[in-house]
Structure formats: structure tokens, C-alpha cells
Design a protein around this motif. Sequence first.
Motif, PDB file in Angstrom:
ATOM      1  N   LYS A   1      -2.670  13.837   7.678  1.00 37.81           N
ATOM      2  CA  LYS A   1      -3.832  13.131   7.137  1.00 37.81           C
ATOM      3  C   LYS A   1      -3.389  12.147   6.062  1.00 37.81           C
ATOM      4  O   LYS A   1      -2.664  12.508   5.141  1.00 37.81           O
ATOM      5  CB  LYS A   1      -4.838  14.123   6.565  1.00 37.81           C
ATOM      6  N   SER A   2      -3.859  10.893   6.185  1.00 36.58           N
ATOM      7  CA  SER A   2      -3.461   9.828   5.265  1.00 36.58           C
ATOM      8  C   SER A   2      -4.386   9.759   4.062  1.00 36.58           C
ATOM      9  O   SER A   2      -5.604   9.846   4.197  1.00 36.58           O
ATOM     10  CB  SER A   2      -3.507   8.477   5.965  1.00 36.58           C
ATOM     11  N   THR A   3      -3.764   9.536   2.889  1.00 34.43           N
ATOM     12  CA  THR A   3      -4.518   9.291   1.666  1.00 34.43           C
ATOM     13  C   THR A   3      -3.871   8.107   0.967  1.00 34.43           C
ATOM     14  O   THR A   3      -2.669   8.134   0.685  1.00 34.43           O
ATOM     15  CB  THR A   3      -4.475  10.517   0.724  1.00 34.43           C
ATOM     16  N   GLU A   4      -4.663   7.067   0.694  1.00 28.45           N
ATOM     17  CA  GLU A   4      -4.142   5.911  -0.011  1.00 28.45           C
ATOM     18  C   GLU A   4      -3.995   6.262  -1.486  1.00 28.45           C
ATOM     19  O   GLU A   4      -4.943   6.697  -2.133  1.00 28.45           O
ATOM     20  CB  GLU A   4      -5.095   4.724   0.150  1.00 28.45           C
ATOM     21  N   LEU A   5      -2.800   6.055  -2.025  1.00 27.97           N
ATOM     22  CA  LEU A   5      -2.525   6.367  -3.422  1.00 27.97           C
ATOM     23  C   LEU A   5      -2.630   5.144  -4.323  1.00 27.97           C
ATOM     24  O   LEU A   5      -2.894   5.281  -5.513  1.00 27.97           O
ATOM     25  CB  LEU A   5      -1.137   6.997  -3.564  1.00 27.97           C
TER      26      LEU A   5
ATOM     27  N   VAL B   1       0.862  -1.181   0.000  1.00 26.65           N
ATOM     28  CA  VAL B   1       0.000   0.000   0.000  1.00 26.65           C
ATOM     29  C   VAL B   1       0.899   1.232   0.000  1.00 26.65           C
ATOM     30  O   VAL B   1       1.792   1.353   0.831  1.00 26.65           O
ATOM     31  CB  VAL B   1      -0.941   0.031   1.226  1.00 26.65           C
ATOM     32  N   LEU B   2       0.645   2.138  -0.956  1.00 24.89           N
ATOM     33  CA  LEU B   2       1.344   3.414  -1.005  1.00 24.89           C
ATOM     34  C   LEU B   2       0.410   4.478  -0.457  1.00 24.89           C
ATOM     35  O   LEU B   2      -0.711   4.635  -0.926  1.00 24.89           O
ATOM     36  CB  LEU B   2       1.749   3.762  -2.439  1.00 24.89           C
ATOM     37  N   THR B   3       0.868   5.183   0.577  1.00 27.05           N
ATOM     38  CA  THR B   3       0.059   6.185   1.269  1.00 27.05           C
ATOM     39  C   THR B   3       0.800   7.514   1.303  1.00 27.05           C
ATOM     40  O   THR B   3       2.014   7.544   1.477  1.00 27.05           O
ATOM     41  CB  THR B   3      -0.217   5.727   2.716  1.00 27.05           C
ATOM     42  N   SER B   4       0.055   8.586   1.139  1.00 30.88           N
ATOM     43  CA  SER B   4       0.597   9.934   1.292  1.00 30.88           C
ATOM     44  C   SER B   4       0.115  10.487   2.623  1.00 30.88           C
ATOM     45  O   SER B   4      -1.072  10.440   2.931  1.00 30.88           O
ATOM     46  CB  SER B   4       0.092  10.833   0.159  1.00 30.88           C
ATOM     47  N   GLU B   5       1.040  10.977   3.412  1.00 31.22           N
ATOM     48  CA  GLU B   5       0.712  11.626   4.680  1.00 31.22           C
ATOM     49  C   GLU B   5       0.988  13.116   4.485  1.00 31.22           C
ATOM     50  O   GLU B   5       2.123  13.531   4.267  1.00 31.22           O
ATOM     51  CB  GLU B   5       1.593  11.061   5.799  1.00 31.22           C
ATOM     52  N   ARG B   6      -0.073  13.935   4.507  1.00 34.78           N
ATOM     53  CA  ARG B   6       0.065  15.389   4.328  1.00 34.78           C
ATOM     54  C   ARG B   6      -0.611  16.085   5.489  1.00 34.78           C
ATOM     55  O   ARG B   6      -1.800  15.890   5.721  1.00 34.78           O
ATOM     56  CB  ARG B   6      -0.573  15.843   3.029  1.00 34.78           C
TER      57      ARG B   6
END
Length: 160
Positions: free
Chosen positions: A149-153, A141-146
Motif C-alpha cells: 500500500k502506497s503512502t505519499e510522504l 515525490v517520496l512514497t512509502s510502500e508498506r
Amino acid sequence: MKSHLRLRSACALLLAAALTAASSPALGEEIRSHFDSDSLMRTPGFFDLVVFGEQSKETQARWLVLTDPNPPSAPYRLAQVNVKRPDGSIAAALRRNSELQDGTVSVFLKRGPGRAGLILRMADPQNYLLLLANTATGELVLTSERDGKSTELGKGTGTV
């Protein structure tokens, strides 16, 4: 959101650019980090050991250099040995003084229960990319943490 927290929780072993150089390598230069010069059953000398997210005194990350006959740089490997990780917590070993541009990173993952991965493009503990592997199933799973807040990419399957 809760599934993201579970996915990033228990038994996290994250190697952040574990095979990068102590400084920016020259174009085409191959740099390899290993644990041969570290003491067995001690923390490694060239990593900063941190915890992102929820933390508790009883479940702090504990990283040790262990023996293993099969890692790419035998006889030693790095492992996060405390398996009691709180939900929403990531134990990370960050390669000190490293920068990698347009390069390739490879890591050794051991099959079994738990999770392992890479932290990429880290600006601070609230902003980074996380590639997380389930070491039992091979799910990636590739996730962006900004800004926390996590968003699954994306998702996929790999071979462990």
C-alpha cells in the motif's frame, strides 16, 4: 491512489542505490559504480533487473547499457528502454550485493519525458521507500510502500 500508480508508471527508470559498493564500505570510503566494463547494448553485469507491480509479457522491462557523452562516468549509462509500462508497474535495476549506511547516493538523470528515481530501504517488493522524479518537470515525490500500500510522504521540486 490512482495518481500514485500513474506517477510510478510509464518509463520508470529506477536505480536502487546505483552508486553503492558491492559490500558495506568503510566509513568515509567513496565507492563508485559505473558501466565501463559492461558491453554496449547489453544488460549490466552487477544489477538485478526486476519489475514490481503489474506485469505483462508485452511490456517487460528492458535495460541496456548505452553510450552517452554526458553521464558522470562517460561513455556509458544504464537505461530502461521499453517505454510501454503498464500503470502500477515499476521497472527497477537493483545494485547487486549492496548496502549503504549513513552515506550519500547520487544518480545521473536525463531530462525528457518519463520518470526516474531511487528505491531506498527495500525489505522486499512490498516494502520500500521510493523517491521518484518526473524528468520533464523536476517534480519529486517520496512514497512509502508498506505491505503493498502506497503512502505519499512528501513532494518537492528539483533541478533535472
